[in-house]
Write an enzyme that holds these catalytic residues in place. Structure first.
Site, PDB file in Angstrom:
ATOM      1  N   ASP A   9       0.853  -1.198   0.000  1.00 27.04           N
ATOM      2  CA  ASP A   9       0.000   0.000   0.000  1.00 27.04           C
ATOM      3  C   ASP A   9       0.885   1.243   0.000  1.00 27.04           C
ATOM      4  OD1 ASP A   9      -2.396  -1.461   0.007  1.00 27.04           O
ATOM      5  OD2 ASP A   9      -2.325  -1.695   2.185  1.00 27.04           O
ATOM      6  N   LYS A  31       0.522  -8.081  -2.415  1.00 20.74           N
ATOM      7  CA  LYS A  31      -0.834  -7.652  -2.776  1.00 20.74           C
ATOM      8  C   LYS A  31      -0.770  -6.235  -3.343  1.00 20.74           C
ATOM      9  CE  LYS A  31      -4.140  -6.309   0.244  1.00 20.74           C
ATOM     10  NZ  LYS A  31      -4.790  -5.107  -0.283  1.00 20.74           N
ATOM     11  N   ASP A  58      -5.651  -7.034  -6.012  1.00 15.63           N
ATOM     12  CA  ASP A  58      -6.815  -6.814  -5.135  1.00 15.63           C
ATOM     13  C   ASP A  58      -7.622  -5.621  -5.655  1.00 15.63           C
ATOM     14  OD1 ASP A  58      -8.522  -6.622  -2.918  1.00 15.63           O
ATOM     15  OD2 ASP A  58      -7.026  -5.613  -1.672  1.00 15.63           O
ATOM     16  N   LYS A  60     -11.032  -6.061  -6.456  1.00 18.57           N
ATOM     17  CA  LYS A  60     -12.421  -6.268  -5.997  1.00 18.57           C
ATOM     18  C   LYS A  60     -13.444  -5.903  -7.075  1.00 18.57           C
ATOM     19  CE  LYS A  60     -11.348  -5.263  -1.109  1.00 18.57           C
ATOM     20  NZ  LYS A  60      -9.972  -4.706  -1.194  1.00 18.57           N
ATOM     21  N   PHE A  61     -13.397  -6.637  -8.196  1.00 14.28           N
ATOM     22  CA  PHE A  61     -14.345  -6.345  -9.279  1.00 14.28           C
ATOM     23  C   PHE A  61     -15.790  -6.569  -8.815  1.00 14.28           C
ATOM     24  CE2 PHE A  61     -10.729  -7.851 -12.180  1.00 14.28           C
ATOM     25  CZ  PHE A  61     -10.303  -6.563 -12.422  1.00 14.28           C
ATOM     26  N   HIS A  62     -16.675  -5.701  -9.255  1.00 13.70           N
ATOM     27  CA  HIS A  62     -18.110  -5.795  -8.913  1.00 13.70           C
ATOM     28  C   HIS A  62     -18.868  -5.080 -10.027  1.00 13.70           C
ATOM     29  CE1 HIS A  62     -21.382  -5.274  -5.533  1.00 13.70           C
ATOM     30  NE2 HIS A  62     -21.836  -5.847  -6.628  1.00 13.70           N
ATOM     31  N   ASP A  63     -19.379  -5.863 -10.984  1.00 13.46           N
ATOM     32  CA  ASP A  63     -20.041  -5.260 -12.152  1.00 13.46           C
ATOM     33  C   ASP A  63     -20.911  -6.344 -12.787  1.00 13.46           C
ATOM     34  OD1 ASP A  63     -20.589  -3.586 -14.425  1.00 13.46           O
ATOM     35  OD2 ASP A  63     -18.677  -2.566 -14.056  1.00 13.46           O
ATOM     36  N   ILE A  64     -21.486  -6.064 -13.945  1.00 11.59           N
ATOM     37  CA  ILE A  64     -22.265  -7.114 -14.607  1.00 11.59           C
ATOM     38  C   ILE A  64     -21.301  -8.236 -15.034  1.00 11.59           C
ATOM     39  CG2 ILE A  64     -24.123  -5.573 -15.349  1.00 11.59           C
ATOM     40  CD1 ILE A  64     -22.833  -5.600 -18.159  1.00 11.59           C
ATOM     41  N   PRO A  65     -21.813  -9.490 -15.132  1.00  9.23           N
ATOM     42  CA  PRO A  65     -20.915 -10.621 -15.388  1.00  9.23           C
ATOM     43  C   PRO A  65     -19.984 -10.433 -16.583  1.00  9.23           C
ATOM     44  CG  PRO A  65     -23.084 -11.434 -14.777  1.00  9.23           C
ATOM     45  CD  PRO A  65     -23.217  -9.934 -14.876  1.00  9.23           C
ATOM     46  N   THR A 121     -14.784  -5.569   6.098  1.00  6.37           N
ATOM     47  CA  THR A 121     -14.665  -5.561   7.565  1.00  6.37           C
ATOM     48  C   THR A 121     -15.016  -4.193   8.149  1.00  6.37           C
ATOM     49  OG1 THR A 121     -12.310  -5.285   7.209  1.00  6.37           O
ATOM     50  CG2 THR A 121     -13.047  -7.463   7.865  1.00  6.37           C
ATOM     51  N   ARG A 182      -2.469  -8.516  13.519  1.00  6.09           N
ATOM     52  CA  ARG A 182      -1.793  -7.635  14.484  1.00  6.09           C
ATOM     53  C   ARG A 182      -1.417  -8.456  15.716  1.00  6.09           C
ATOM     54  NH1 ARG A 182      -2.079  -4.877  10.656  1.00  6.09           N
ATOM     55  NH2 ARG A 182      -2.624  -2.678  10.477  1.00  6.09           N
ATOM     56  N   GLN A 195      -7.118  -1.013  12.411  1.00  5.10           N
ATOM     57  CA  GLN A 195      -7.734  -2.338  12.264  1.00  5.10           C
ATOM     58  C   GLN A 195      -8.390  -2.699  13.590  1.00  5.10           C
ATOM     59  OE1 GLN A 195      -8.212  -3.990   9.637  1.00  5.10           O
ATOM     60  NE2 GLN A 195      -6.470  -4.045   8.247  1.00  5.10           N
ATOM     61  N   GLY A 215       0.240  -5.817   6.025  1.00  2.00           N
ATOM     62  CA  GLY A 215       0.751  -4.569   5.468  1.00  2.00           C
ATOM     63  C   GLY A 215       1.738  -3.917   6.397  1.00  2.00           C
ATOM     64  N   ARG A 216       1.255  -2.919   7.132  1.00  4.82           N
ATOM     65  CA  ARG A 216       2.153  -2.064   7.912  1.00  4.82           C
ATOM     66  C   ARG A 216       3.017  -2.758   8.967  1.00  4.82           C
ATOM     67  NH1 ARG A 216      -2.872   1.639   8.684  1.00  4.82           N
ATOM     68  NH2 ARG A 216      -3.719  -0.478   8.473  1.00  4.82           N
TER      69      ARG A 216
HETATM   70  O1  C5P Z   1      -1.420  -2.483   6.943  1.00  7.05           O
HETATM   71  P1  C5P Z   1      -2.414  -3.588   7.169  1.00  7.05           P
HETATM   72  O2  C5P Z   1      -1.774  -4.855   7.696  1.00  7.05           O
HETATM   73  O3  C5P Z   1      -3.604  -3.134   7.972  1.00  7.05           O
HETATM   74  O4  C5P Z   1      -2.919  -3.926   5.696  1.00  7.05           O
HETATM   75  C1  C5P Z   1      -3.980  -4.785   5.473  1.00  7.05           C
HETATM   76  C2  C5P Z   1      -4.296  -4.822   3.999  1.00  7.05           C
HETATM   77  O5  C5P Z   1      -5.418  -5.680   3.827  1.00  7.05           O
HETATM   78  C3  C5P Z   1      -4.680  -3.489   3.395  1.00  7.05           C
HETATM   79  O6  C5P Z   1      -4.242  -3.498   2.035  1.00  7.05           O
HETATM   80  C4  C5P Z   1      -6.184  -3.479   3.451  1.00  7.05           C
HETATM   81  O7  C5P Z   1      -6.768  -2.710   2.440  1.00  7.05           O
HETATM   82  C5  C5P Z   1      -6.484  -4.952   3.216  1.00  7.05           C
HETATM   83  N1  C5P Z   1      -7.768  -5.401   3.705  1.00  7.05           N
HETATM   84  C6  C5P Z   1      -8.165  -5.271   5.029  1.00  7.05           C
HETATM   85  N2  C5P Z   1      -9.393  -5.707   5.415  1.00  7.05           N
HETATM   86  C7  C5P Z   1     -10.210  -6.271   4.529  1.00  7.05           C
HETATM   87  C8  C5P Z   1      -9.815  -6.429   3.192  1.00  7.05           C
HETATM   88  C9  C5P Z   1      -8.581  -5.973   2.823  1.00  7.05           C
HETATM   89  O8  C5P Z   1      -7.408  -4.770   5.846  1.00  7.05           O
HETATM   90  N3  C5P Z   1     -11.372  -6.735   4.917  1.00  7.05           N
END
Ligand code: C5P
Length: 241
Positions: A9, A31, A58, A60-65, A121, A182, A195, A215-216
């Site tokens: 990210d 990712k 990542d 996240k497609f969401h459209d007509i088939p 989430t 985490r 989160q 990620g972080r």
């Molecule tokens: O930095 P961190 O560990 O929070 O990164 C989590 C990654 O997972 C981010 O790219 C975030 O957009 C993604 N993600 C998430 N929760 C979701 C779906 C994707 O945190 N439900």
């Protein structure tokens, strides 16, 4: 395989490639989400897949088939290893995504994994009710995961708190990709931050996660490679990862 997928990210290709170079061999893949993809386009996906890296695109497609099928074919041609669509796009949309991936796969090569986002989430029961969904978030997640499985999808993205219920409902072969990691060895960069529904790497694997999106806790660490190594060690300590 190493189950750690690192969320790149970051706003620009230079940072993404530097991180990927620093982490190569210590993680299972990368990712690429909407921030990096919108800034840098397909070339960043090709750059990593040409280096032999697994790329989870990542978007996240969401459209007509028909439109989703076209997006999935394009993603396959970029060399993505895993791609995703929203389960709430419906069974026909998910089937179209899987069929498109089958069509676009290179001969002899495995087709990309096609997985579904169940409930974001960031949505709680109240937010779901506001868009007309009366089920609890957990029930809706399991409902959509079963629907995704029925449509031929390879797995879902789900919060660690939903992972065990999905594993029970969908069986051992269904992939569960779990962000929100985490604590434990992922406690590198000052706590949970934004989160809310989190689990340690080991607990997420014990709950049934196939892959961990981190990620972080890795990208924000002083030494990302060391942080990734500590997380992998914790996962391997479960005897499951
Ligand atoms: O930095 P961190 O560990 O929070 O990164 C989590 C990654 O997972 C981010 O790219 C975030 O957009 C993604 N993600 C998430 N929760 C979701 C779906 C994707 O945190 N439900």
């Amino acid at each position: 395989m190493n189950p750690i997928l690192v969320a790149l990210d970051v706003p620009a290709a230079g940072q993404a490639l530097a991180l990927a170079d620093a982490l190569r061999g210590a993680v299972g893949g990368y990712k690429i989400g909407s921030q990096l993809f919108t800034a840098e386009g397909p070339s960043i996906v090709r750059a990593l897949s040409d280096r032999g890296d697994r790329v989870f695109l990542d978007l996240k497609f969401h459209d007509i088939p028909n439109t989703v099928a076209g997006g999935v074919e394009s993603a396959c041609r970029l060399g993505a290893w895993m791609i995703n669509v929203h389960a709430s796009g419906g069974a026909a949309m998910m089937s179209a995504a899987v069929e498109a991936a089958d069509r676009a796969a290179q001969p002899g090569a495995p087709r990309p994994l096609v997985i579904a986002v169940t409930v974001l989430t960031s949505m709680n029961a109240e937010a779901l009710a506001a868009v007309g969904v009366g089920r609890s978030p957990l029930d809706q997640v399991v409902h959509l995961a079963l629907m995704a499985q029925g449509a031929g999808m390879d797995g879902v993205v789900a919060s660690p708190l939903e992972t065990a219920a999905i594993r029970e409902a969908c069986g051992p072969a269904f992939r569960i990709v779990t962000p929100g990691i985490r604590g434990g060895a992922a406690e590198q960069t000052g706590g949970r931050r934004d989160q809310a529904r989190t689990m340690t790497p080991a607990d997420a694997i014990r709950a049934g996660a196939s892959y961990l999106v981190v990620g972080r806790p890795i990208t924000g660490a002083v030494d990302p490679r060391l942080a990734a190594g500590a997380i992998l060690e914790e996962v391997q300590g479960t005897g499951l990862g």
